[in-house]
Design an enzyme around this catalytic site. Structure first.
Site, short mmCIF file in Angstrom:
data_model
loop_
_atom_site.label_atom_id
_atom_site.label_comp_id
_atom_site.label_asym_id
_atom_site.label_seq_id
_atom_site.Cartn_x
_atom_site.Cartn_y
_atom_site.Cartn_z
N HIS A 93 0.84 -1.20 0.00
CA HIS A 93 0.00 0.00 0.00
C HIS A 93 0.87 1.25 0.00
CE1 HIS A 93 -3.80 -2.07 1.05
NE2 HIS A 93 -2.99 -2.92 1.65
N THR A 144 14.31 -5.67 0.44
CA THR A 144 13.52 -4.48 0.10
C THR A 144 13.96 -3.85 -1.21
OG1 THR A 144 15.00 -3.06 1.35
CG2 THR A 144 13.10 -3.98 2.53
N LYS A 145 15.11 -4.30 -1.75
CA LYS A 145 15.62 -3.76 -3.02
C LYS A 145 16.29 -4.88 -3.79
CE LYS A 145 19.80 -2.25 -0.70
NZ LYS A 145 20.49 -1.17 -0.06
N LYS A 162 28.48 -10.77 0.95
CA LYS A 162 29.52 -11.50 0.23
C LYS A 162 29.21 -11.45 -1.26
CE LYS A 162 31.86 -15.96 0.02
NZ LYS A 162 33.19 -15.76 0.48
#
Length: 166
Positions: A93, A144-145, A162
């Site tokens: 959302h 999250t990315k 790593k």
């Protein structure tokens, strides 16, 4: 995915042995509209919901109690291993700081997991991420990315710990 057939599958899957009857599970998911490759092994306790697209390549393992929620598209490449209790979700959302609910307008973003990736136990992939080829998402990590190919990420939020030599 076809929601009604997917619902029926959610009732049938728990009746099947956890780590067998893989061909039957592939067939049931194909009836629901998923595109499933060869030798895909899905445990019976996996939960798949939503009306988005689900595409799974060849030789994929999806472990116990994995939760897949697709309102847009989840693409899982070939030779991917998904450990128990992993969460893949395309819906979220917009934050609405002025509204009665902070969870404002619903949005969907695709998830893509490239060939050879390994998602370790209890990792979480949030909407819109790409997991690069042969990457590892450590246990409990929250992605999250995007994750670059040939690396390992860990933590909350996940960060590179790593980089592997090819």
């Amino acid at each position: 995915m076809k929601p009604v057939i997917n619902y029926i599958n959610s009732l049938l899957f728990p009746l099947l042995p956890e780590t067998s009857c893989f061909a039957l599970k592939r067939g049931l998911l194909r009836l629901a509209g998923a595109k499933i490759g060869k030798n895909v092994r899905i445990c019976s306790s996996v939960h798949i919901m939503g009306c988005g697209e689900l595409v799974i390549g060849d030789d994929v393992w999806i472990g116990h109690e994995v939760f897949i929620s697709t309102t847009s598209r989840i693409e899982i490449g070939s030779y991917v291993d998904i450990a128990p209790m992993v969460y893949l979700g395309t819906g979220t959302h917009r934050i609405d700081a002025d509204g009665l609910h902070s969870a404002g307008e619903g949005i969907s973003r695709n998830i893509k997991i490239e060939d050879g990736a390994w998602l370790c136990v209890r990792s979480t992939l949030l909407p819109g991420v790409v997991i690069g080829k042969n990457s590892v998402v450590a246990a409990g990590a929250v992605v999250t990315k995007d994750v670059f190919p040939y690396c390992c990420v860990a933590g909350i939020p996940a960060n590179v710990i790593k980089i592997y030599d090819k």
